[in-house]
Write a protein that holds these residues in place. Structure first.
Motif, PDB file in Angstrom:
ATOM      1  N   ILE A 152      56.917  82.362  32.570  1.00  0.00           N
ATOM      2  CA  ILE A 152      56.907  81.240  31.658  1.00  0.00           C
ATOM      3  C   ILE A 152      58.427  80.771  31.861  1.00  0.00           C
ATOM      4  N   LEU A 153      59.696  81.874  31.856  1.00  0.00           N
ATOM      5  CA  LEU A 153      60.860  81.258  32.083  1.00  0.00           C
ATOM      6  C   LEU A 153      61.152  80.538  33.420  1.00  0.00           C
ATOM      7  N   SER A 154      60.444  81.126  34.372  1.00  0.00           N
ATOM      8  CA  SER A 154      60.671  80.623  35.825  1.00  0.00           C
ATOM      9  C   SER A 154      60.079  79.209  35.927  1.00  0.00           C
ATOM     10  N   ALA A 155      59.142  79.057  35.195  1.00  0.00           N
ATOM     11  CA  ALA A 155      58.250  77.703  35.168  1.00  0.00           C
ATOM     12  C   ALA A 155      58.899  76.503  34.196  1.00  0.00           C
ATOM     13  N   LEU A 156      59.778  76.958  33.579  1.00  0.00           N
ATOM     14  CA  LEU A 156      60.455  75.675  32.871  1.00  0.00           C
ATOM     15  C   LEU A 156      61.384  74.966  33.864  1.00  0.00           C
ATOM     16  N   PRO A 157      61.568  73.771  33.243  1.00  0.00           N
ATOM     17  CA  PRO A 157      62.377  72.739  34.275  1.00  0.00           C
ATOM     18  C   PRO A 157      63.878  73.062  33.884  1.00  0.00           C
ATOM     19  N   LEU A 158      64.436  74.115  34.489  1.00  0.00           N
ATOM     20  CA  LEU A 158      65.834  74.579  34.394  1.00  0.00           C
ATOM     21  C   LEU A 158      66.677  73.815  34.991  1.00  0.00           C
ATOM     22  N   GLY A 159      68.013  73.431  34.269  1.00  0.00           N
ATOM     23  CA  GLY A 159      68.960  72.544  34.909  1.00  0.00           C
ATOM     24  C   GLY A 159      70.332  73.451  34.814  1.00  0.00           C
ATOM     25  N   GLN A 160      71.434  72.910  35.404  1.00  0.00           N
ATOM     26  CA  GLN A 160      72.534  73.484  35.209  1.00  0.00           C
ATOM     27  C   GLN A 160      73.161  74.053  34.152  1.00  0.00           C
ATOM     28  N   GLU A 161      72.782  73.312  33.156  1.00  0.00           N
ATOM     29  CA  GLU A 161      73.040  73.480  31.848  1.00  0.00           C
ATOM     30  C   GLU A 161      72.534  74.667  31.200  1.00  0.00           C
ATOM     31  N   HIS A 162      71.389  75.071  31.575  1.00  0.00           N
ATOM     32  CA  HIS A 162      70.696  76.038  31.228  1.00  0.00           C
ATOM     33  C   HIS A 162      71.000  77.630  31.693  1.00  0.00           C
ATOM     34  N   LEU A 163      71.444  77.146  33.107  1.00  0.00           N
ATOM     35  CA  LEU A 163      72.013  78.511  33.833  1.00  0.00           C
ATOM     36  C   LEU A 163      73.487  78.814  33.081  1.00  0.00           C
ATOM     37  N   GLU A 164      74.332  77.803  32.698  1.00  0.00           N
ATOM     38  CA  GLU A 164      75.448  78.039  32.326  1.00  0.00           C
ATOM     39  C   GLU A 164      75.392  78.382  30.590  1.00  0.00           C
ATOM     40  N   GLU A 165      74.302  78.258  29.972  1.00  0.00           N
ATOM     41  CA  GLU A 165      73.892  78.826  28.586  1.00  0.00           C
ATOM     42  C   GLU A 165      73.760  80.452  28.762  1.00  0.00           C
ATOM     43  N   VAL A 166      72.958  80.640  29.908  1.00  0.00           N
ATOM     44  CA  VAL A 166      72.726  82.117  29.921  1.00  0.00           C
ATOM     45  C   VAL A 166      74.003  82.822  30.388  1.00  0.00           C
ATOM     46  N   TYR A 167      74.652  82.122  31.366  1.00  0.00           N
ATOM     47  CA  TYR A 167      75.769  82.738  31.697  1.00  0.00           C
ATOM     48  C   TYR A 167      76.961  82.851  30.651  1.00  0.00           C
ATOM     49  N   ASP A 168      77.011  82.161  29.724  1.00  0.00           N
ATOM     50  CA  ASP A 168      77.914  82.040  28.781  1.00  0.00           C
ATOM     51  C   ASP A 168      77.498  83.121  27.634  1.00  0.00           C
ATOM     52  N   ALA A 169      76.087  83.237  27.323  1.00  0.00           N
ATOM     53  CA  ALA A 169      75.615  84.215  26.423  1.00  0.00           C
ATOM     54  C   ALA A 169      76.051  85.706  27.128  1.00  0.00           C
ATOM     55  N   VAL A 170      75.451  86.066  28.371  1.00  0.00           N
ATOM     56  CA  VAL A 170      75.825  87.310  28.874  1.00  0.00           C
ATOM     57  C   VAL A 170      77.225  87.883  29.007  1.00  0.00           C
ATOM     58  N   ASN A 171      78.083  86.744  29.238  1.00  0.00           N
ATOM     59  CA  ASN A 171      79.322  87.513  29.245  1.00  0.00           C
ATOM     60  C   ASN A 171      80.051  87.324  27.823  1.00  0.00           C
ATOM     61  N   SER A 172      79.605  86.682  26.902  1.00  0.00           N
ATOM     62  CA  SER A 172      79.868  86.972  25.669  1.00  0.00           C
ATOM     63  C   SER A 172      79.494  88.424  25.061  1.00  0.00           C
ATOM     64  N   SER A 173      78.256  88.723  25.745  1.00  0.00           N
ATOM     65  CA  SER A 173      77.944  90.045  25.057  1.00  0.00           C
ATOM     66  C   SER A 173      78.752  90.989  25.704  1.00  0.00           C
ATOM     67  N   TRP A 174      79.162  90.956  27.123  1.00  0.00           N
ATOM     68  CA  TRP A 174      79.869  92.019  27.672  1.00  0.00           C
ATOM     69  C   TRP A 174      81.034  91.903  27.206  1.00  0.00           C
ATOM     70  N   GLY A 175      81.811  90.884  26.648  1.00  0.00           N
ATOM     71  CA  GLY A 175      83.169  90.649  26.083  1.00  0.00           C
ATOM     72  C   GLY A 175      83.159  91.519  24.641  1.00  0.00           C
ATOM     73  N   ASN A 176      81.807  91.756  24.232  1.00  0.00           N
ATOM     74  CA  ASN A 176      81.860  92.260  22.785  1.00  0.00           C
ATOM     75  C   ASN A 176      81.449  93.699  23.093  1.00  0.00           C
TER      76      ASN A 176
END
Length: 392
Positions: A47-71
């Protein structure tokens, strides 16, 4: 006879239509079992791969995983945060990590997807799927996220379980015709090292407090304990010498437990009843790429390591889950030339890897008391990890 046959066929058709009608309309909410089957790890990856992903969505995931790592957590973006606090990492307390939020967060794409599914067009069904996914323990795990070039789209895969080291994935590509998916792309850790890979797996560490969060309060604790009779014992660094689990499951999650009678300073037998052992317990997450790289910490094990404390119980495990059990350990103290033992139960899970367990003696931390050169820090290898301690 022919007439009876036609009547029978008509009845069968009417029953079939009634059955179909029961599954349509505003009340067509799927059962929990149907939702669980539809939201398997593999299906959520598809399902995730079928979504119309844009650069903003890649940045959102990147922001989140790096926030997790920082914590202090792994490179992970929980579905609960994705739907409730877009861009927030584990340990962020629901705070959006990017100022202003996102114009079209990833949750909107999921909602549009479920709304458009034939089986969920009634609306109530779509809501049931969204709630189930939001309340699940699923997450997007992005190993080696810090090497992302800020543009390349990911391969989306999932944890196949059973310790597997490879799987198929859905490669998301963008060209002049838009976003499309190539199915059945081979994925292993070597691929994840070279290009972005999102793994749908399950979170198992968000309930714990990692060492990084504990370290933030260490300075305040140290100041509060100044002037006590003993020393403050800290862990200053932690080095993993090999990865313990399949890469699909994430990095290694170590639990460090120390049992002791902190602050013991009895002068007579009656004082013994005033003391009981305590257990310090915290988690250290280590990314897969950080093999043999010191993980800097500032975590307090003991606030008052007094001269009467002889041994500490020490346990290091790597989390693999299972049923809670315990190691029946002991810590010893000494006064009036006599040693006294305190029994301590140090909990762990029966499927955990026991990295090291045993007693740490006072002479390890205070070598000057046995005629050796005094040290402020002392390091040792404990199974397949190396730990550096510090006394203040």
């Amino acid at each position: 006879m022919m007439e009876q046959k036609h009547i029978l066929l008509l009845l069968v058709a009417l029953l079939a239509m009634a059955s179909c009608n029961e599954k349509s309309g505003a009340d067509a909410v799927p059962t929990p079992e149907e939702i669980e089957a539809d939201l398997s790890l593999g299906n959520v990856a598809r399902i995730l791969s079928a979504l119309p992903l844009g650069q903003e969505h890649l940045e959102e995931v990147y922001d989140a995983v790096n926030s997790s790592w920082g914590n202090g957590y792994d490179e992970e973006y929980m579905m609960s945060d994705l739907f409730q606090s877009p861009g927030a990492g584990v340990g962020s307390g629901g705070a959006v990590t990017k100022a202003g939020g996102y114009a079209c967060p990833l949750r909107d794409l999921f909602e549009d997807y479920f709304d458009s599914m034939p089986m969920t067009k009634a609306g109530a069904s779509a809501k049931a799927y969204i709630e189930a996914l939001s309340s699940s323990d699923m997450q997007i795990y992005w190993p080696y996220s810090d090497s992302w070039d800020g543009e390349r789209y990911p391969i989306v895969t999932f944890d196949p379980g059973y310790g597997a080291e490879s799987n198929y994935g859905y490669e998301v590509k963008v060209d002049e015709d838009g976003v499309h998916v190539v199915d059945s792309v081979f994925v292993d850790e070597a691929v994840a090292m070279q290009r972005p890979v999102w793994v749908i797996n399950r979170n198992d560490d968000s309930a714990f407090s990692p060492a990084e969060l504990i370290s933030r309060s260490s300075a305040a604790q140290t100041k509060a304990d100044e002037g006590t009779a003993g020393k403050i014992l800290k862990i200053k660094s932690f080095t993993m010498l090999h990865n313990y689990d399949s890469w699909f499951g994430g990095g290694s999650e170590f639990f460090i437990k120390c049992g002791a009678v902190d602050g013991f300073k009895a002068s007579k037998d009656e004082d013994l009843k005033n003391y009981s052992p305590t257990v310090t317990d915290f988690e250290v997450n280590v990314r897969r790429k950080e093999i043999k790289i010191p993980h800097e910490l500032d975590c307090i094990l003991l606030t008052n390591f007094t001269p009467q404390m002889e041994t500490l119980a020490f346990l290091v495990t790597e989390d693999d889950g299972g049923t809670t059990t315990s190691w029946d350990a002991s810590a010893t103290v000494k006064y009036n030339s006599k040693q006294y033992g305190f029994e301590i139960k140090l909990p762990y899970k029966d499927k955990d890897d026991i990295v090291w367990r045993g007693q740490l003696s006072r002479s390890f931390f205070f070598p000057e008391e046995v005629g050796k050169k005094p040290q402020k820090t002392m390091a040792g290898r404990f199974g397949d990890v190396e730990i550096t301690f510090e006394l203040e």
